[in-house]
Design an enzyme around this catalytic site. Sequence first.
Site, PDB file in Angstrom:
ATOM      1  N   THR A  12       0.829  -1.199   0.000  1.00  0.00           N
ATOM      2  CA  THR A  12       0.000   0.000   0.000  1.00  0.00           C
ATOM      3  C   THR A  12       0.864   1.250   0.000  1.00  0.00           C
ATOM      4  O   THR A  12       1.989   1.241   0.492  1.00  0.00           O
ATOM      5  CB  THR A  12      -0.966  -0.013   1.205  1.00  0.00           C
ATOM      6  OG1 THR A  12      -1.886   1.064   1.068  1.00  0.00           O
ATOM      7  CG2 THR A  12      -0.243   0.118   2.524  1.00  0.00           C
ATOM      8  N   THR A  74      -3.368   2.709  -4.391  1.00  0.00           N
ATOM      9  CA  THR A  74      -2.981   4.078  -4.752  1.00  0.00           C
ATOM     10  C   THR A  74      -4.108   5.012  -4.344  1.00  0.00           C
ATOM     11  O   THR A  74      -5.271   4.775  -4.660  1.00  0.00           O
ATOM     12  CB  THR A  74      -2.695   4.177  -6.262  1.00  0.00           C
ATOM     13  OG1 THR A  74      -1.570   3.358  -6.565  1.00  0.00           O
ATOM     14  CG2 THR A  74      -2.378   5.610  -6.675  1.00  0.00           C
ATOM     15  N   ILE A 110      -7.886   1.300  -5.554  1.00  0.00           N
ATOM     16  CA  ILE A 110      -7.953   2.759  -5.411  1.00  0.00           C
ATOM     17  C   ILE A 110      -8.370   3.073  -3.981  1.00  0.00           C
ATOM     18  O   ILE A 110      -9.418   2.629  -3.519  1.00  0.00           O
ATOM     19  CB  ILE A 110      -8.952   3.367  -6.419  1.00  0.00           C
ATOM     20  CG1 ILE A 110      -8.428   3.203  -7.853  1.00  0.00           C
ATOM     21  CG2 ILE A 110      -9.209   4.843  -6.093  1.00  0.00           C
ATOM     22  CD1 ILE A 110      -7.188   4.009  -8.198  1.00  0.00           C
ATOM     23  N   LYS A 111      -7.535   3.849  -3.286  1.00  0.00           N
ATOM     24  CA  LYS A 111      -7.828   4.184  -1.891  1.00  0.00           C
ATOM     25  C   LYS A 111      -8.666   5.460  -1.816  1.00  0.00           C
ATOM     26  O   LYS A 111      -8.308   6.474  -2.405  1.00  0.00           O
ATOM     27  CB  LYS A 111      -6.525   4.402  -1.115  1.00  0.00           C
ATOM     28  CG  LYS A 111      -5.880   3.131  -0.654  1.00  0.00           C
ATOM     29  CD  LYS A 111      -4.555   3.417   0.004  1.00  0.00           C
ATOM     30  CE  LYS A 111      -4.647   3.349   1.500  1.00  0.00           C
ATOM     31  NZ  LYS A 111      -3.304   3.397   2.120  1.00  0.00           N
ATOM     32  N   LEU A 112      -9.749   5.359  -1.087  1.00  0.00           N
ATOM     33  CA  LEU A 112     -10.658   6.497  -0.897  1.00  0.00           C
ATOM     34  C   LEU A 112     -10.895   6.706   0.594  1.00  0.00           C
ATOM     35  O   LEU A 112     -10.987   5.733   1.351  1.00  0.00           O
ATOM     36  CB  LEU A 112     -12.007   6.210  -1.563  1.00  0.00           C
ATOM     37  CG  LEU A 112     -11.998   5.908  -3.069  1.00  0.00           C
ATOM     38  CD1 LEU A 112     -13.328   5.281  -3.479  1.00  0.00           C
ATOM     39  CD2 LEU A 112     -11.748   7.170  -3.870  1.00  0.00           C
TER      40      LEU A 112
END
Length: 306
Positions: A12, A74, A110-112
Amino acid sequence: SAIDEYKPLDATTNPSLILAAAQMPAYQKLVDDAVAYGKKLGGSEEEQIKNASDKLFVLFGAEILKRIPGRVSTEVDARLSFDKEGMIQRARRLIDLYKEVGVGKDRILIKLSSTWEGIQAGRVLEAEYGIHCNMTLLFSFAQAVACAEAGVTLISPFVGRILDWYVANGDKKTYEPSEDPGVKSVTKIYNYYKKFGYKTIVMGASFRNTGQIKALTGCDYLTISPKLLAELSKEHVKLTPTLSVKEAQACNLEKIHLDEKAFRWHHNEDQMAVEKLSDGIRRFAADAVKLERMLKERMFSTENGK
């Protein structure tokens, strides 16, 4: 180099980690490539810096993917945490950038931010675009329930930052691993997901010590820093899972449904979660600004004799 040593399945990144790495001599080629990309696309100063920043995240991700069999996470800019459409657009842009360097979306998470808007962005990205999401900055049970209902791929509930808050705001300064409030939070989330058959992966994150990690043995995934992996590698004890699907299915939890109003109320009832979510967003946003400042210096300070 840590990835080469410990050989994890996944890895990560976040703005703080990228900012630190971008200042190391070993990674200057990636920074230079990102700067060149931003300039090549042109546009205003702000657009060039934004494009260079996105490219840098993707270049780091692509390098990591050469070393792991699984996926890299990301992060979408934390300054978009309350902008559902902005997060969707930025996520799709990152996936396009990965495609340009030959990396398919199946290898990306996809990191939110786990705001209401972030969770709904995750719902759309998963259902409409087949983009896998990792919901980060997750501190409350309400956030976890909403993520499960949104059908996201993975959540990263934070263990260490929860502990930090209780140590800073309570009388108790040390906790046994099984009594650690961060460990208890992730345990409850794991049990809830398994009891009610949610497919979303629970990935405990943000550890302060190996005791927390061992107390969550059996969790779907754990994301562990190289420092704590080094400590664990020196231990030779047999670990038995403390979390299991069988025990989760027998636990006494009721299923709840959260629309936006209910989510906001339940999350707001948890003072720790409210404070840590806003603090986490501010910190990641501040590091994104620092990274952009560094890129701006690289891109524009030598021009026009400045």
